[in-house]
Write an enzyme that holds these catalytic residues in place. Structure first.
Site, short mmCIF file in Angstrom:
data_model
loop_
_atom_site.label_atom_id
_atom_site.label_comp_id
_atom_site.label_asym_id
_atom_site.label_seq_id
_atom_site.Cartn_x
_atom_site.Cartn_y
_atom_site.Cartn_z
N ASN A 104 0.97 -1.40 0.10
CA ASN A 104 -0.06 -0.18 0.12
C ASN A 104 0.94 1.27 -0.03
OD1 ASN A 104 0.60 0.68 2.96
ND2 ASN A 104 -0.40 -1.19 3.24
N ASP A 117 -4.19 -6.54 4.92
CA ASP A 117 -5.08 -7.30 5.77
C ASP A 117 -5.00 -8.70 5.31
OD1 ASP A 117 -6.11 -5.46 7.50
OD2 ASP A 117 -7.82 -4.76 6.09
N LYS A 177 9.84 -16.40 -10.88
CA LYS A 177 9.07 -15.37 -11.44
C LYS A 177 7.78 -16.01 -12.23
CE LYS A 177 9.32 -11.35 -14.40
NZ LYS A 177 9.92 -10.93 -15.51
N PHE A 219 -4.65 3.13 14.78
CA PHE A 219 -4.88 4.01 14.05
C PHE A 219 -6.07 3.66 13.31
CE2 PHE A 219 -2.00 7.77 13.54
CZ PHE A 219 -1.33 7.62 14.53
N LYS A 229 -13.42 -0.30 15.80
CA LYS A 229 -12.09 -0.94 15.83
C LYS A 229 -11.65 -0.82 17.35
CE LYS A 229 -11.21 0.03 11.01
NZ LYS A 229 -10.23 0.62 10.04
N LYS A 287 -10.36 -4.29 18.91
CA LYS A 287 -8.97 -4.80 19.24
C LYS A 287 -8.59 -4.40 20.58
CE LYS A 287 -8.62 -3.84 14.28
NZ LYS A 287 -7.49 -3.58 13.19
N1 CTP Z 1 -3.89 -3.16 12.18
C1 CTP Z 1 -2.94 -4.25 12.79
N2 CTP Z 1 -2.82 -5.39 11.97
C2 CTP Z 1 -3.81 -5.61 10.96
C3 CTP Z 1 -4.63 -4.66 10.32
C4 CTP Z 1 -4.72 -3.45 11.19
O1 CTP Z 1 -2.43 -4.11 13.54
N3 CTP Z 1 -3.58 -7.02 10.24
C5 CTP Z 1 -3.89 -1.97 13.19
C6 CTP Z 1 -3.25 -0.78 12.41
O2 CTP Z 1 -2.06 -0.71 12.52
C7 CTP Z 1 -4.43 0.17 13.02
C8 CTP Z 1 -5.41 -0.43 13.37
O3 CTP Z 1 -5.26 -1.72 13.34
O4 CTP Z 1 -3.79 0.56 14.01
C9 CTP Z 1 -6.72 -0.19 12.31
O5 CTP Z 1 -6.00 -0.72 11.04
P1 CTP Z 1 -7.19 -0.47 9.94
O6 CTP Z 1 -6.49 -1.19 8.50
O7 CTP Z 1 -7.97 0.61 9.53
O8 CTP Z 1 -8.32 -1.63 10.26
P2 CTP Z 1 -8.81 -2.76 9.89
O9 CTP Z 1 -8.91 -3.74 11.18
O10 CTP Z 1 -7.77 -3.61 8.85
O11 CTP Z 1 -10.11 -2.55 9.13
P3 CTP Z 1 -10.65 -2.34 7.56
O12 CTP Z 1 -9.43 -2.63 6.72
O13 CTP Z 1 -11.76 -3.14 7.59
O14 CTP Z 1 -10.86 -0.86 7.64
#
Ligand code: CTP
Length: 401
Positions: A210, A282, A292, A329, A343, A347
């Site tokens: 990303n 995710d 490759k 975040f 969230k 969490k």
């Molecule tokens: N985070 C994490 N591990 C993951 C995904 C997210 O530690 N696999 C943490 C990020 O560093 C951030 C928080 O969780 O502090 C929220 O991340 P975000 O990507 O917004 O949340 P998701 O739970 O992945 O939700 P979505 O993608 O559905 O918005």
């Protein structure tokens, strides 16, 4: 550093060529800068350059014919919040340790020594640095409560040899000034920060990732370090780096979410404050091709099977003990508050910092950010749009108030 008064002493070593840049960086941070130099320093950097960049006369001669600087060695230290001597030659180091004051710089330094914070950045040839007399001067200076020595670096020296004696770059010196001026409100605290993107390999040359630059996480790490904390920074690939905190910073570079989880889990039990700033992928490719992947002639679509990555925040949230603070975040594009609060609860976070991509200047890759901080006890704090450095301060202040 807004409004702070920095007194820069320049002595006669080749590293003096770096000091105009240091002045520029300090002024960019909001400081006012005055300079004092030895006569030899002016062999390497001109008075005109120092005066133009600092916007003030250079104090170079105790007995100047025009008497306007008559007591500058007393008034400059009174004016200063901090004095930095960069570069400090072997000669100036030795004089400083012995309390000798025989020119504009050393008389100024002499009257600063007992009253103001002083940073000294020695720079010289490695053979001079190893001289027992210089070693003794360095030891003496280390014992002075107001003085901090900025260790010279190893590397290529002006004489063409390699060794210890290089003055750190201006950005590192500027960081030392910032740290010296920041109250040590986080002394003794251990902080874990995740930052940057994760990179999930598809094959040896491709990956899923990303746009995260890591800037927000690095700004937070830097501010914690300035406040005196010990920081473990678990970081996906970024172009950023932090220098000047060798003893306080443990840097754990990783690539994938699984590696990030392993590194964060290791540091977590010892952490008082954990800030999860990383943009963790995710999902990751279900399998990583050893060779490759080749384009298949005649096939115009391709399906990549992904499997879920561990949620680092949720994993640490389950392990959290009393006395540990966990901050996440949320980067949202819609239903921001509701999603962020969801969230935080899911969490088991104590705080969540919300970025909305709908706010101009907020989000990935920018130098600015605008955040809202929610705490699990229902409090909410709106922070105005600011540079990520200032946002880091707002966030850390928001976690403690
Ligand atoms: N985070 C994490 N591990 C993951 C995904 C997210 O530690 N696999 C943490 C990020 O560093 C951030 C928080 O969780 O502090 C929220 O991340 P975000 O990507 O917004 O949340 P998701 O739970 O992945 O939700 P979505 O993608 O559905 O918005």
């Amino acid at each position: 550093m807004q409004g702070k008064h920095i007194l820069l002493g320049v002595s006669g070593g080749i590293a003096a060529y770096k000091t105009p840049e240091l002045i520029r960086l300090l002024i960019k941070q909001g400081a006012e800068v005055r300079t004092t130099v030895t006569r030899n320093a002016l062999q390497f950097v001109t008075e005109t350059t120092l005066q133009t960049l600092s916007g003030a006369p250079v104090y170079s001669d105790v007995f100047a014919a025009i008497n306007e600087h008559a007591t500058e060695h007393i008034s400059l230290p009174e004016w200063a919040d901090l004095m930095i001597v960069a570069p400090a030659t072997a000669n100036v180091l030795a004089k400083c340790a012995a309390g000798i004051a025989d020119d504009a710089l050393t008389t100024t330094l002499c009257s600063c020594m007992a009253h103001k914070p002083i940073l000294i950045a020695p720079a010289m040839n490695d053979k001079m640095w190893e001289n027992p007399a210089i070693e003794r001067a360095v030891e003496t200076l280390r014992g002075f409560p107001n003085v901090r020595l900025i260790e010279p670096e190893e590397g290529l020296l002006a004489c063409g040899t390699s060794g210890k004696g290089r003055m750190p770059e201006p950005d590192v010196l500027c960081e030392h000034v910032l740290a010296a001026l920041t109250p040590k409100t986080m002394q003794g605290r251990r902080v874990l920060i995740t930052a940057g993107p994760t990179v999930e390999p598809i094959d040896p040359v491709r990956f899923v990732s990303n746009y995260s630059s890591g800037k927000m996480g690095f700004a937070l790490a830097r501010e914690c370090l300035r406040r005196g904390a010990e920081v473990t920074l678990v970081c996906g690939p970024t172009a950023l780096h932090i220098e000047g905190y060798d003893r306080q910073l443990t840097y754990r570079p990783v690539q994938t979410a699984q590696q990030m989880l392993a590194a964060a889990s290791e540091a977590f039990p010892e952490s008082d404050l954990t800030i999860l700033c990383a943009a963790v992928a995710d999902y990751r490719p279900a399998s990583v091709a050893q060779e490759k992947l080749k384009k298949q002639p005649g096939i115009d679509t391709m399906t990549l099977r992904l499997v879920e990555n561990p949620d680092i925040a949720a994993t640490l949230g389950r392990k959290k003990q009393a006395g540990q603070t966990l901050v996440g975040f949320a980067l949202e594009t819609e239903n921001e508050e509701q999603n962020a609060l969801g969230k935080m609860a899911r969490k088991n976070l104590d705080f969540i910092v919300l970025n909305s991509l709908r706010d101009e200047g907020a989000g990935f890759g920018t130098d600015t950010n605008r955040v809202r901080i929610y705490s699990s006890d229902g409090a909410k704090k709106d922070c105005p749009l600011a540079r990520k450095e200032a946002v880091a301060r707002q966030i850390l202040d928001g976690l403690t108030t």
